[in-house]
Scaffold this motif. Structure first.
Motif, mmCIF file in Angstrom:
data_model
loop_
_atom_site.group_PDB
_atom_site.id
_atom_site.type_symbol
_atom_site.label_atom_id
_atom_site.label_comp_id
_atom_site.label_asym_id
_atom_site.label_seq_id
_atom_site.Cartn_x
_atom_site.Cartn_y
_atom_site.Cartn_z
ATOM 1 N N PRO A 112 0.816 -1.217 0.000
ATOM 2 C CA PRO A 112 0.000 0.000 0.000
ATOM 3 C C PRO A 112 0.854 1.274 0.000
ATOM 4 C CG PRO A 112 -0.992 -1.625 1.447
ATOM 5 C CD PRO A 112 0.361 -2.182 1.029
ATOM 6 N N GLY A 113 1.981 1.266 0.714
ATOM 7 C CA GLY A 113 2.867 2.434 0.727
ATOM 8 C C GLY A 113 3.434 2.742 -0.643
ATOM 9 N N ALA A 114 3.765 1.703 -1.404
ATOM 10 C CA ALA A 114 4.269 1.901 -2.767
ATOM 11 C C ALA A 114 3.181 2.489 -3.660
ATOM 12 C CB ALA A 114 4.781 0.588 -3.336
ATOM 13 N N LEU A 115 1.931 2.076 -3.439
ATOM 14 C CA LEU A 115 0.813 2.634 -4.203
ATOM 15 C C LEU A 115 0.661 4.123 -3.900
ATOM 16 C CD1 LEU A 115 -1.637 2.295 -6.072
ATOM 17 C CD2 LEU A 115 -2.959 1.599 -4.057
ATOM 18 N N VAL A 116 0.716 4.484 -2.640
ATOM 19 C CA VAL A 116 0.614 5.900 -2.246
ATOM 20 C C VAL A 116 1.748 6.696 -2.885
ATOM 21 C CG1 VAL A 116 0.787 7.504 -0.301
ATOM 22 C CG2 VAL A 116 -0.656 5.467 -0.120
ATOM 23 N N SER A 117 2.971 6.188 -2.826
ATOM 24 C CA SER A 117 4.118 6.883 -3.420
ATOM 25 C C SER A 117 3.937 7.079 -4.917
ATOM 26 C CB SER A 117 5.413 6.113 -3.160
ATOM 27 O OG SER A 117 5.731 6.134 -1.798
ATOM 28 N N ALA A 118 3.417 6.063 -5.596
ATOM 29 C CA ALA A 118 3.201 6.162 -7.037
ATOM 30 C C ALA A 118 2.141 7.210 -7.370
ATOM 31 C CB ALA A 118 2.803 4.805 -7.602
ATOM 32 N N LEU A 119 1.186 7.410 -6.468
ATOM 33 C CA LEU A 119 0.107 8.370 -6.725
ATOM 34 C C LEU A 119 0.469 9.796 -6.316
ATOM 35 C CD1 LEU A 119 -2.962 6.241 -5.643
ATOM 36 C CD2 LEU A 119 -2.229 6.805 -7.971
ATOM 37 N N LEU A 120 1.453 9.966 -5.435
ATOM 38 C CA LEU A 120 1.789 11.302 -4.930
ATOM 39 C C LEU A 120 2.204 12.284 -6.016
ATOM 40 C CD1 LEU A 120 3.625 10.771 -1.527
ATOM 41 C CD2 LEU A 120 1.445 11.922 -1.948
ATOM 42 N N VAL A 121 2.732 11.784 -7.112
ATOM 43 C CA VAL A 121 3.156 12.678 -8.192
ATOM 44 C C VAL A 121 2.001 13.040 -9.117
ATOM 45 C CG1 VAL A 121 5.548 11.899 -8.122
ATOM 46 C CG2 VAL A 121 3.929 10.752 -9.638
ATOM 47 N N HIS A 122 0.821 12.502 -8.833
ATOM 48 C CA HIS A 122 -0.357 12.761 -9.668
ATOM 49 C C HIS A 122 -1.369 13.633 -8.945
ATOM 50 C CE1 HIS A 122 0.919 10.013 -12.785
ATOM 51 N NE2 HIS A 122 1.246 9.151 -11.836
ATOM 52 N N HIS A 123 -2.302 14.170 -9.727
ATOM 53 C CA HIS A 123 -3.336 15.061 -9.197
ATOM 54 C C HIS A 123 -4.698 14.634 -9.741
ATOM 55 C CE1 HIS A 123 0.394 17.391 -8.850
ATOM 56 N NE2 HIS A 123 -0.164 17.851 -7.753
ATOM 57 N N PRO A 124 -5.771 15.118 -9.129
ATOM 58 C CA PRO A 124 -7.104 14.826 -9.653
ATOM 59 C C PRO A 124 -7.193 15.198 -11.129
ATOM 60 C CG PRO A 124 -7.276 15.891 -7.521
ATOM 61 C CD PRO A 124 -5.824 15.966 -7.926
ATOM 62 N N GLY A 125 -7.805 14.333 -11.917
ATOM 63 C CA GLY A 125 -7.939 14.563 -13.357
ATOM 64 C C GLY A 125 -6.843 13.919 -14.179
ATOM 65 N N ASP A 126 -5.707 13.561 -13.561
ATOM 66 C CA ASP A 126 -4.642 12.858 -14.285
ATOM 67 C C ASP A 126 -5.134 11.464 -14.658
ATOM 68 O OD1 ASP A 126 -2.979 15.015 -13.823
ATOM 69 O OD2 ASP A 126 -1.652 13.960 -12.430
ATOM 70 N N THR A 127 -4.645 10.967 -15.779
ATOM 71 C CA THR A 127 -4.950 9.607 -16.195
ATOM 72 C C THR A 127 -3.715 8.741 -15.989
ATOM 73 O OG1 THR A 127 -6.569 10.365 -17.818
ATOM 74 C CG2 THR A 127 -5.698 8.139 -18.115
ATOM 75 N N ILE A 128 -3.905 7.627 -15.304
ATOM 76 C CA ILE A 128 -2.829 6.670 -15.068
ATOM 77 C C ILE A 128 -3.245 5.327 -15.665
ATOM 78 C CG2 ILE A 128 -2.026 7.806 -12.954
ATOM 79 C CD1 ILE A 128 -3.464 5.521 -11.387
ATOM 80 N N THR A 129 -2.296 4.424 -15.761
ATOM 81 C CA THR A 129 -2.594 3.065 -16.196
ATOM 82 C C THR A 129 -2.445 2.145 -14.991
ATOM 83 O OG1 THR A 129 -1.745 3.540 -18.404
ATOM 84 C CG2 THR A 129 -1.968 1.224 -17.787
ATOM 85 N N LEU A 130 -3.497 1.422 -14.664
ATOM 86 C CA LEU A 130 -3.454 0.457 -13.563
ATOM 87 C C LEU A 130 -3.396 -0.949 -14.143
ATOM 88 C CD1 LEU A 130 -6.023 1.564 -10.830
ATOM 89 C CD2 LEU A 130 -3.540 1.545 -10.694
ATOM 90 N N SER A 131 -2.549 -1.780 -13.520
ATOM 91 C CA SER A 131 -2.498 -3.201 -13.868
ATOM 92 C C SER A 131 -2.940 -3.984 -12.649
ATOM 93 C CB SER A 131 -1.079 -3.604 -14.261
ATOM 94 O OG SER A 131 -0.651 -2.857 -15.385
ATOM 95 N N TRP A 132 -3.707 -5.063 -12.868
ATOM 96 C CA TRP A 132 -4.185 -5.853 -11.747
ATOM 97 C C TRP A 132 -4.430 -7.290 -12.181
ATOM 98 C CZ3 TRP A 132 -7.389 -2.693 -14.498
ATOM 99 C CH2 TRP A 132 -8.634 -3.187 -14.896
ATOM 100 N N ILE A 133 -4.517 -8.146 -11.179
ATOM 101 C CA ILE A 133 -4.871 -9.549 -11.358
ATOM 102 C C ILE A 133 -6.235 -9.726 -10.704
ATOM 103 C CG2 ILE A 133 -4.259 -11.936 -10.810
ATOM 104 C CD1 ILE A 133 -1.321 -10.937 -10.509
ATOM 105 N N ASP A 134 -7.196 -10.252 -11.461
ATOM 106 C CA ASP A 134 -8.530 -10.432 -10.872
ATOM 107 C C ASP A 134 -8.555 -11.671 -9.984
ATOM 108 O OD1 ASP A 134 -9.079 -12.729 -12.473
ATOM 109 O OD2 ASP A 134 -10.023 -11.502 -14.029
ATOM 110 N N ASN A 135 -9.677 -11.865 -9.299
ATOM 111 C CA ASN A 135 -9.755 -12.964 -8.325
ATOM 112 C C ASN A 135 -9.791 -14.344 -8.972
ATOM 113 O OD1 ASN A 135 -12.368 -12.902 -9.246
ATOM 114 N ND2 ASN A 135 -13.258 -12.226 -7.322
#
Length: 152
Positions: A112-135
């Motif tokens: 979770p800390g790495a996720l927060v760090s990755a988001l800190l450089v972004h602002h509302p309205g920015d578009t990011i690419t998320l990768s995930w593994i579903d259940n």
């Protein structure tokens, strides 16, 4: 330094400001001493100028807080999604409880800390690419437009 001094000036013997107090601890001790921490004044001035100029970085966040709308915890395959805010950015991408977030804009995130760090450089309205593994073990990638702070 004493607990409660955080944010105040650290002075030298001549009364000159040499730092900004950040933390103090006066717990169990054998001598009359405590641990104290401060940001050197040159570094504090650099950060203040950066904030005043509205220039964010990986360590200094300036502006609105980006919002994913997800509750997370550490997991074996990445960051386990415990829940999502209905209608939030993550829910719109199709991420749900039980999925594992693995990367933000190509950068692996394992905690979770790495996720927060990755988001800190972004602002509302920015578009990011998320990768995930579903259940079910399937891998996914989607563009996500970040929201503005937690909803009231």
């Amino acid at each position: 330094l004493q607990p409660g001094d955080s944010g105040g000036p650290l002075l030298d013997a001549s009364g000159r400001v040499i730092g900004i107090d950040t933390a103090a601890y006066a717990g169990f001790r054998f001598q009359d001493a405590s641990d104290g921490y401060a940001i050197p004044i040159d570094r504090a001035v650099t950060i203040a100028k950066q904030v005043a100029a509205r220039h964010g970085s990986a360590t200094v966040h300036v502006g609105g807080t980006a919002f994913l709308g997800v509750q997370v915890q550490p997991g074996a395959n990445g960051i386990l999604v415990g829940g999502v805010v209905s209608g939030g950015p993550v829910a719109k991408a199709g991420i749900g409880a039980g999925d594992f977030i693995t990367a933000v804009s190509g950068r692996s995130v394992a905690t979770p800390g790495a996720l927060v760090s990755a988001l800190l450089v972004h602002h509302p309205g920015d578009t990011i690419t998320l990768s995930w593994i579903d259940n079910l073990g399937g891998t996914h990638t989607a563009k996500v437009t970040l929201g503005s702070g937690p909803p009231q």
